[in-house]
Write a protein that holds these residues in place. Structure first.
Motif, PDB file in Angstrom:
ATOM      1  N   LEU A 229       0.792  -1.230   0.000  1.00  0.00           N
ATOM      2  CA  LEU A 229       0.000   0.000   0.000  1.00  0.00           C
ATOM      3  C   LEU A 229       0.828   1.285   0.000  1.00  0.00           C
ATOM      4  CD1 LEU A 229      -3.092  -0.916   2.219  1.00  0.00           C
ATOM      5  CD2 LEU A 229      -2.921  -0.782  -0.277  1.00  0.00           C
ATOM      6  N   PRO A 230       1.928   1.392   0.762  1.00  0.00           N
ATOM      7  CA  PRO A 230       2.713   2.630   0.689  1.00  0.00           C
ATOM      8  C   PRO A 230       3.233   2.923  -0.718  1.00  0.00           C
ATOM      9  CG  PRO A 230       3.289   1.410   2.663  1.00  0.00           C
ATOM     10  CD  PRO A 230       2.413   0.507   1.844  1.00  0.00           C
ATOM     11  N   GLY A 231       3.696   1.886  -1.414  1.00  0.00           N
ATOM     12  CA  GLY A 231       4.188   2.079  -2.789  1.00  0.00           C
ATOM     13  C   GLY A 231       3.082   2.452  -3.750  1.00  0.00           C
ATOM     14  N   LEU A 232       1.878   1.866  -3.553  1.00  0.00           N
ATOM     15  CA  LEU A 232       0.742   2.228  -4.393  1.00  0.00           C
ATOM     16  C   LEU A 232       0.299   3.663  -4.118  1.00  0.00           C
ATOM     17  CD1 LEU A 232      -1.343  -1.083  -4.127  1.00  0.00           C
ATOM     18  CD2 LEU A 232      -0.136  -0.237  -6.150  1.00  0.00           C
ATOM     19  N   SER A 233       0.414   4.084  -2.862  1.00  0.00           N
ATOM     20  CA  SER A 233       0.021   5.456  -2.497  1.00  0.00           C
ATOM     21  C   SER A 233       0.962   6.491  -3.094  1.00  0.00           C
ATOM     22  CB  SER A 233       0.000   5.606  -0.965  1.00  0.00           C
ATOM     23  OG  SER A 233      -0.983   4.780  -0.394  1.00  0.00           O
ATOM     24  N   SER A 234       2.250   6.194  -3.084  1.00  0.00           N
ATOM     25  CA  SER A 234       3.239   7.165  -3.563  1.00  0.00           C
ATOM     26  C   SER A 234       3.373   7.174  -5.077  1.00  0.00           C
ATOM     27  CB  SER A 234       4.605   6.852  -2.945  1.00  0.00           C
ATOM     28  OG  SER A 234       5.091   5.592  -3.406  1.00  0.00           O
ATOM     29  N   GLY A 235       2.819   6.175  -5.739  1.00  0.00           N
ATOM     30  CA  GLY A 235       2.949   6.087  -7.191  1.00  0.00           C
ATOM     31  C   GLY A 235       4.183   5.330  -7.636  1.00  0.00           C
ATOM     32  N   GLU A 236       4.966   4.834  -6.677  1.00  0.00           N
ATOM     33  CA  GLU A 236       6.133   4.021  -7.056  1.00  0.00           C
ATOM     34  C   GLU A 236       5.690   2.703  -7.678  1.00  0.00           C
ATOM     35  OE1 GLU A 236       8.722   3.497  -3.737  1.00  0.00           O
ATOM     36  OE2 GLU A 236       8.722   5.634  -3.224  1.00  0.00           O
ATOM     37  N   GLN A 237       4.548   2.196  -7.222  1.00  0.00           N
ATOM     38  CA  GLN A 237       3.985   0.973  -7.788  1.00  0.00           C
ATOM     39  C   GLN A 237       2.746   1.344  -8.608  1.00  0.00           C
ATOM     40  OE1 GLN A 237       5.397  -1.889  -7.544  1.00  0.00           O
ATOM     41  NE2 GLN A 237       6.709  -1.779  -5.714  1.00  0.00           N
ATOM     42  N   ILE A 238       2.684   0.836  -9.830  1.00  0.00           N
ATOM     43  CA  ILE A 238       1.517   1.048 -10.692  1.00  0.00           C
ATOM     44  C   ILE A 238       0.766  -0.276 -10.799  1.00  0.00           C
ATOM     45  CG2 ILE A 238       0.698   1.690 -12.986  1.00  0.00           C
ATOM     46  CD1 ILE A 238       1.906   3.991 -11.453  1.00  0.00           C
ATOM     47  N   ARG A 281      -6.702 -10.203 -21.093  1.00  0.00           N
ATOM     48  CA  ARG A 281      -6.742  -9.255 -22.205  1.00  0.00           C
ATOM     49  C   ARG A 281      -7.570  -8.040 -21.806  1.00  0.00           C
ATOM     50  NH1 ARG A 281      -8.427 -11.730 -27.893  1.00  0.00           N
ATOM     51  NH2 ARG A 281      -6.540 -12.893 -27.420  1.00  0.00           N
ATOM     52  N   TRP A 282      -7.226  -6.893 -22.440  1.00  0.00           N
ATOM     53  CA  TRP A 282      -7.982  -5.660 -22.206  1.00  0.00           C
ATOM     54  C   TRP A 282      -7.781  -5.189 -20.762  1.00  0.00           C
ATOM     55  CZ3 TRP A 282      -9.994  -3.279 -26.343  1.00  0.00           C
ATOM     56  CH2 TRP A 282     -10.832  -2.193 -26.145  1.00  0.00           C
ATOM     57  N   ILE A 283      -6.555  -5.253 -20.283  1.00  0.00           N
ATOM     58  CA  ILE A 283      -6.258  -4.901 -18.895  1.00  0.00           C
ATOM     59  C   ILE A 283      -5.680  -3.485 -18.855  1.00  0.00           C
ATOM     60  CG2 ILE A 283      -5.066  -5.600 -16.803  1.00  0.00           C
ATOM     61  CD1 ILE A 283      -7.155  -7.615 -17.959  1.00  0.00           C
ATOM     62  N   THR A 284      -6.434  -2.567 -18.266  1.00  0.00           N
ATOM     63  CA  THR A 284      -6.007  -1.174 -18.206  1.00  0.00           C
ATOM     64  C   THR A 284      -4.802  -1.024 -17.285  1.00  0.00           C
ATOM     65  OG1 THR A 284      -8.282  -0.489 -18.576  1.00  0.00           O
ATOM     66  CG2 THR A 284      -6.778   1.171 -17.737  1.00  0.00           C
ATOM     67  N   LEU A 285      -3.832  -0.250 -17.736  1.00  0.00           N
ATOM     68  CA  LEU A 285      -2.540   0.025 -17.093  1.00  0.00           C
ATOM     69  C   LEU A 285      -1.560  -1.140 -17.191  1.00  0.00           C
ATOM     70  CD1 LEU A 285      -3.443   2.055 -13.856  1.00  0.00           C
ATOM     71  CD2 LEU A 285      -2.924   2.887 -16.140  1.00  0.00           C
ATOM     72  N   ALA A 286      -1.942  -2.242 -17.836  1.00  0.00           N
ATOM     73  CA  ALA A 286      -1.041  -3.392 -17.947  1.00  0.00           C
ATOM     74  C   ALA A 286       0.323  -3.047 -18.558  1.00  0.00           C
ATOM     75  CB  ALA A 286      -1.705  -4.516 -18.745  1.00  0.00           C
ATOM     76  N   PRO A 287       0.390  -2.232 -19.634  1.00  0.00           N
ATOM     77  CA  PRO A 287       1.689  -1.980 -20.258  1.00  0.00           C
ATOM     78  C   PRO A 287       2.704  -1.308 -19.343  1.00  0.00           C
ATOM     79  CG  PRO A 287      -0.088  -1.391 -21.764  1.00  0.00           C
ATOM     80  CD  PRO A 287      -0.711  -1.649 -20.433  1.00  0.00           C
ATOM     81  N   ILE A 288       2.244  -0.627 -18.290  1.00  0.00           N
ATOM     82  CA  ILE A 288       3.190   0.066 -17.410  1.00  0.00           C
ATOM     83  C   ILE A 288       3.106  -0.436 -15.974  1.00  0.00           C
ATOM     84  CG2 ILE A 288       3.169   2.180 -18.790  1.00  0.00           C
ATOM     85  CD1 ILE A 288       1.249   3.333 -16.638  1.00  0.00           C
ATOM     86  N   ALA A 289       2.336  -1.503 -15.737  1.00  0.00           N
ATOM     87  CA  ALA A 289       2.119  -1.989 -14.372  1.00  0.00           C
ATOM     88  C   ALA A 289       3.382  -2.591 -13.779  1.00  0.00           C
ATOM     89  CB  ALA A 289       1.001  -3.022 -14.361  1.00  0.00           C
ATOM     90  N   THR A 290       3.560  -2.360 -12.491  1.00  0.00           N
ATOM     91  CA  THR A 290       4.663  -2.991 -11.743  1.00  0.00           C
ATOM     92  C   THR A 290       4.144  -4.086 -10.816  1.00  0.00           C
ATOM     93  OG1 THR A 290       4.510  -1.369  -9.949  1.00  0.00           O
ATOM     94  CG2 THR A 290       5.996  -0.852 -11.784  1.00  0.00           C
ATOM     95  N   VAL A 291       2.843  -4.080 -10.542  1.00  0.00           N
ATOM     96  CA  VAL A 291       2.236  -5.105  -9.702  1.00  0.00           C
ATOM     97  C   VAL A 291       0.917  -5.531 -10.339  1.00  0.00           C
ATOM     98  CG1 VAL A 291       1.200  -3.320  -8.234  1.00  0.00           C
ATOM     99  CG2 VAL A 291       1.357  -5.652  -7.399  1.00  0.00           C
ATOM    100  N   VAL A 292       0.700  -6.840 -10.392  1.00  0.00           N
ATOM    101  CA  VAL A 292      -0.434  -7.397 -11.121  1.00  0.00           C
ATOM    102  C   VAL A 292      -1.341  -8.159 -10.165  1.00  0.00           C
ATOM    103  CG1 VAL A 292      -1.148  -8.986 -12.955  1.00  0.00           C
ATOM    104  CG2 VAL A 292       0.941  -7.625 -13.223  1.00  0.00           C
TER     105      VAL A 292
END
Length: 443
Positions: A229-238, A281-292
């Motif tokens: 959650l901290p990484g998702l909050s700061s934008g370090e994790q997409i 398929r059709w996953i938004t933000l997938a091309p730049i995601a760091t966590v799936v």
């Protein structure tokens, strides 16, 4: 003949009054008339047996206890044997979540006094400040024409602004660095962004809708929350969330993606985990995601967790660079430049603690998704639709003042005014619905 007719009228009248319980409703009166006509027909035919049968049918149909015992119950039992048994995913969907005033609407007798007591959400100081400052500044940075036709993406400074100003953490609790906004504040935020750039609104919407952030905040273990959650909050994790597939679409109950519980040696140690095979398929933000985030059906053929072999739909979270995970070429959804693409995985091994909520939440992913889908569908998507409706009204009004015919702005023509009033009314209704639904979600 006359005495028989009088008897029929008397029986029909008495049974109808008994059925109506002295309430002269249209349905009851119609019912009485039909049976009276049947009695008259029987009387005309002068058939005592037919009269007796009609009188008996009247008694059964008009007495609630007899009607339930002799007609309703046997019919329900017969239909029950014909209907297929309810599935586990269907049962979980029915049991998930709760009802609000919409239950009263479906009852047919809503308590409008109770509805009038609904206290609609008001923005807090922090939420209003965010709208007036960060959201306003973001809107001023956006040029949808350039995003669509020149960049084919958001400008780098917009990406940085979204990450550093907390646009991806509206639903994350404050103790993990998030903004912890109400559903109404989230809706207002997304709607305002959408009036300027739909691409940016979709980009900001996904981390605050169905996705790892919401699932972690509601169901994650404390260790998972501290890790992600901290990484998702700061934008370090997409984040992105893989639900939609090539064959099943977004029907979670039909997804072919599988996870099998097994053991594997990792760094010299035997680890209990899952081997995943999936195609999303059709996953938004997938091309730049760091966590799936992933939804899949989990199986335990060797009974490493218990006696059950088919555990059911499960949600897990794993780094995008996990061995075996492949993020495919970016999609081009109707020319819209928001980030969207496929995610595939072949023999991807992850430990059991990758399951959101830990191993005890194995097989409970469907319920998690159902309970979270309501928020996403009730906050983000209506916000974008409302923004479209309001922009449509604004553009219609502006055009009707600029466009002139016979030396007069067309907005002065009564026909145009009538159509414009309907557009305005619909836009107002959308806004009212949006406010109402977000309040329902909060309660």
């Amino acid at each position: 003949m006359l005495s028989l007719l009088a008897l029929v009228i008397l029986v029909a009248t008495l049974t109808t009054i008994f059925y109506m319980q002295l309430s002269l409703t249209v349905g009851s009166v119609t019912f009485a008339v039909v049976w009276l006509l049947c009695g008259l027909l029987a009387s005309w035919l002068y058939n005592p047996i037919l009269l007796i049968l009609l009188a008996a049918a009247l008694v059964v149909l008009n007495h609630p206890g007899l009607r339930r015992k002799l007609i309703s119950k046997p019919v329900y039992q017969a239909l029950g044997k014909m209907m297929p048994p309810i599935g586990d995913t269907e049962r979980e969907a029915i049991e998930a979540g709760a009802t609000w005033f919409e239950a009263e609407l479906f009852s047919g007798k809503p308590d409008w006094d109770d509805f009038s007591k609904v206290n609609f959400t008001q923005l807090t100081e922090d939420e209003q400040s965010f709208l007036d400052n960060e959201v306003q500044e973001l809107c001023e940075m956006l040029d949808e024409w350039k995003i669509y036709h020149e960049h084919k993406d958001l400008p780098e400074e917009v990406w940085d602004y979204l990450k550093t100003k907390g646009f991806f953490s509206l639903i994350i609790p404050k103790e993990y660095g998030g903004r912890d906004f109400s559903a109404y504040a989230q809706s207002r935020t997304m709607s305002k962004i959408a009036t300027r750039s739909l691409t940016t609104a979709v980009t900001a919407m996904v981390p605050n809708s169905l996705g790892p952030g919401e699932l972690l905040a509601k169901y994650g273990t404390e260790e998972q929350k501290q890790r992600w959650l901290p990484g998702l909050s700061s934008g370090e994790q997409i984040p992105c969330f893989g639900l939609t597939g090539p064959e099943a679409g977004s029907d979670a109950g039909a997804i072919p993606d599988k996870g099998v519980i097994c053991k594997q040696t990792v760094d010299g140690e035997e680890v209990l985990g899952m081997r995943l095979n999936f195609a999303k398929r059709w996953i938004t933000l997938a091309p730049i995601a760091t966590v799936v985030g992933l939804a899949f059906k989990l199986y335990d053929p060797d009974h490493l967790l218990g006696d059950q072999e088919e555990l059911g739909i499960t949600c897990a979270l794993l780094p995008a660079d996990t061995e075996g995970v492949e993020i495919g070429r970016r999609h081009n959804p109707g020319g819209s430049p928001f980030m969207n693409g496929p995610i595939n995985g072949k023999d991807v091994f992850v430990p059991l603690d990758a399951i959101i909520g830990g191993p005890e939440m194995a097989g409970k992913g469907w319920r998690m998704l159902i309970e979270c889908l309501g928020a996403g569908r009730g906050v983000s998507l209506p916000a974008l639709a409302t923004a479209s409706g309001e922009m449509g009204y604004r553009m219609t009004g502006a055009f009707s003042r600029i466009r002139r015919q016979f030396g007069t702005a067309v907005g002065h023509f009564e026909g145009v005014q009538e159509a414009s009033a309907e557009v305005a009314g619909l836009a107002y209704t959308l806004e009212a619905y949006r406010h109402l639904v977000t309040r329902g979600l909060e309660e």
